[in-house]
Write an enzyme that holds these catalytic residues in place. Structure first.
Site, PDB file in Angstrom:
ATOM      1  N   ARG A 141      12.886  -1.766  17.662  1.00 41.43           N
ATOM      2  CA  ARG A 141      12.957  -0.402  18.186  1.00 41.43           C
ATOM      3  C   ARG A 141      12.444  -0.289  19.608  1.00 41.43           C
ATOM      4  O   ARG A 141      12.950   0.504  20.406  1.00 41.43           O
ATOM      5  CB  ARG A 141      12.138   0.518  17.253  1.00 41.43           C
TER       6      ARG A 141
ATOM      7  N   ARG B  19      -1.959   3.419 -13.972  1.00 43.70           N
ATOM      8  CA  ARG B  19      -1.134   2.639 -13.040  1.00 43.70           C
ATOM      9  C   ARG B  19      -0.493   3.533 -11.985  1.00 43.70           C
ATOM     10  O   ARG B  19       0.428   3.117 -11.287  1.00 43.70           O
ATOM     11  CB  ARG B  19      -0.066   1.866 -13.825  1.00 43.70           C
ATOM     12  N   ARG B  20      -1.009   4.757 -11.882  1.00 41.10           N
ATOM     13  CA  ARG B  20      -0.446   5.732 -10.938  1.00 41.10           C
ATOM     14  C   ARG B  20      -1.446   6.125  -9.842  1.00 41.10           C
ATOM     15  O   ARG B  20      -1.290   7.172  -9.221  1.00 41.10           O
ATOM     16  CB  ARG B  20      -0.007   6.989 -11.698  1.00 41.10           C
TER      17      ARG B  20
ATOM     18  N   CYS C  32       3.539   2.830   9.401  1.00 42.92           N
ATOM     19  CA  CYS C  32       3.679   1.373   9.282  1.00 42.92           C
ATOM     20  C   CYS C  32       2.996   0.901   8.002  1.00 42.92           C
ATOM     21  O   CYS C  32       3.589   0.196   7.200  1.00 42.92           O
ATOM     22  CB  CYS C  32       3.083   0.677  10.500  1.00 42.92           C
TER      23      CYS C  32
ATOM     24  N   SER D 236       5.974  -2.419   8.304  1.00 40.30           N
ATOM     25  CA  SER D 236       6.138  -2.995   9.639  1.00 40.30           C
ATOM     26  C   SER D 236       4.772  -3.466  10.116  1.00 40.30           C
ATOM     27  O   SER D 236       3.838  -2.668  10.189  1.00 40.30           O
ATOM     28  CB  SER D 236       6.713  -1.950  10.597  1.00 40.30           C
TER      29      SER D 236
ATOM     30  N   HIS E 113       5.791  -9.416  12.055  1.00 41.80           N
ATOM     31  CA  HIS E 113       6.339  -9.891  13.324  1.00 41.80           C
ATOM     32  C   HIS E 113       5.286 -10.108  14.401  1.00 41.80           C
ATOM     33  O   HIS E 113       4.225  -9.489  14.396  1.00 41.80           O
ATOM     34  CB  HIS E 113       7.411  -8.919  13.845  1.00 41.80           C
ATOM     35  N   ILE E 114       5.638 -11.007  15.310  1.00 43.80           N
ATOM     36  CA  ILE E 114       4.889 -11.232  16.542  1.00 43.80           C
ATOM     37  C   ILE E 114       5.813 -10.865  17.686  1.00 43.80           C
ATOM     38  O   ILE E 114       6.934 -11.381  17.784  1.00 43.80           O
ATOM     39  CB  ILE E 114       4.435 -12.700  16.660  1.00 43.80           C
ATOM     40  N   TYR E 115       5.373  -9.944  18.535  1.00 45.70           N
ATOM     41  CA  TYR E 115       6.191  -9.554  19.685  1.00 45.70           C
ATOM     42  C   TYR E 115       6.304 -10.718  20.669  1.00 45.70           C
ATOM     43  O   TYR E 115       5.376 -11.519  20.817  1.00 45.70           O
ATOM     44  CB  TYR E 115       5.587  -8.327  20.380  1.00 45.70           C
TER      45      TYR E 115
END
Length: 266
Positions: free
Chosen positions: A24, A129-130, A149, A170, A210-212
Site C-alpha cells: 500500500r 472460548r469466547r 494491523c 499485517s 514483512h520487512i520493508y
C-alpha cells in the site's frame, strides 16, 4: 542460559525466504505469510534486546487504547508521537483500536466495552472460548486513518494462568512488531492481575509478515548482534484496568544493544 530468539528467527526467515511484494505504501517488501511466536511470560518480559525499544511509547500507547481514545492529543501531551503521521489536522484518527475495544457500536445504537466484558468473563467463566477482543470492525474501517494491523486477540485460562494470543494481519517486522509484542505482553500481565490470575504465555500469530525494502540494512545490522536475556516486569496493582498509569510499569534489568533508526512507511 539459552536466550529465546523467536523474533530474530522470524527476521532471518523473511530475509532468507521472503517473497518480494508490492504494498500500500509503495515502498516494497519481502514477505512470508503465516507465522507464530510464543513466549512464556514467567521466563521474562519479551522486550527485544537486539536493539533498544522505546518503552515509553509502548506503555502510553497501550494506556491510550484502554482509554478508548481516537485523538493523538493525549499521546502528544505525554511526549509520544508515533501516531502523528496518520492523524488529521485536529489530531483525529477515526474509530481506531481504543474506540473498538471500549465502545464497539451495535446495530441498536448501543456500545460494547469489550475490555470490561473480557475481565468480567475471565472472573465468571474462565473456560469460555469466547474471550475475544476485536478491533477489526468492517463497517468502521473506511472511517479509520489506518486499518487495524493487530486486529484480534483471545484469552485462555489453564492452571490459574492467563495466556493471550494475538492475530496480526499485517506485521511490519522491524519497526512495528517489537512494539506489538511488548504491548500485548504488558496487557496480558494487566488483565491477569485484574482477573486474579498469573501470566501464562503470549502467542503472536502473524499474517503478512514483512520487512520493508528500506529496512533491509537495519535488519542485517540487528541480526549481527548477540541477543541478551529478557528483562522482567514489575507492575503495581490498580483497582481497575483503566486506572493504570505509566509510573505503575517498571522494566527491570533491560540490557539492550543501541537503537537502530529507520523510516516509517506511511
Amino acid at each position: 542460559m539459552t536466550v529465546p530468539t523467536p523474533y530474530e528467527d522470524l527476521l532471518r526467515l523473511v530475509m532468507d525466504t521472503g517473497t518480494p511484494k508490492a504494498d500500500r505504501t509503495g515502498t516494497g517488501t519481502k514477505s512470508v505469510f503465516g507465522h507464530q511466536m510464543r513466549w512464556n511470560l514467567a521466563d521474562g518480559f519479551p522486550l527485544i534486546t537486539t536493539k533498544k525499544v522505546h518503552l515509553k511509547s509502548i506503555v502510553y500507547e497501550l494506556l491510550w487504547f484502554l482509554r478508548g481514545d481516537s485523538n493523538v492529543k493525549w499521546l502528544q501531551d505525554n511526549g509520544v508521537t508515533i501516531w502523528d503521521e496518520w492523524a488529521d489536522a485536529d489530531g483525529e484518527l477515526g474509530p481506531v483500536y481504543g474506540v473498538q475495544w471500549r465502545s464497539w457500536p451495535t446495530p441498536s445504537g448501543e456500545h460494547i466495552d469489550q475490555i470490561t466484558q473480557t475481565i468480567e468473563t475471565l472472573k465468571s467463566n474462565p473456560d469460555s472460548r469466547r474471550i475475544i477482543v476485536s478491533a477489526w470492525n468492517v463497517g468502521d474501517i473506511p472511517q479509520m486513518a489506518l486499518a487495524p494491523c493487530h486486529a484480534f486477540f483471545q484469552f485462555y485460562v489453564a492452571d490459574g494462568k492467563l495466556s493471550c494470543q494475538l492475530y496480526q494481519r499485517s506485521a511490519d517486522l522491524f519497526l512495528g512488531v517489537p512494539f506489538n509484542i511488548a504491548s500485548y505482553a504488558l496487557l496480558t500481565h494487566m488483565v491477569a492481575q485484574q482477573a486474579g490470575l498469573e501470566p501464562g504465555d503470549f502467542i503472536w500469530t502473524g499474517g503478512d509478515c514483512h520487512i520493508y525494502d528500506n529496512h533491509v540494512d537495519q535488519v542485517t545490522e540487528q541480526l549481527s548482534r548477540e541477543p541478551l536475556p529478557y528483562p522482567t516486569l514489575k507492575l503495581n496493582k490498580r483497582e481497575s484496568i483503566f486506572d493504570y498509569t505509566f509510573e505503575d510499569v517498571e522494566i527491570v534489568d533491560y540490557r539492550h544493544h543501541p537503537a537502530i533508526k529507520a523510516p516509517v512507511a506511511v
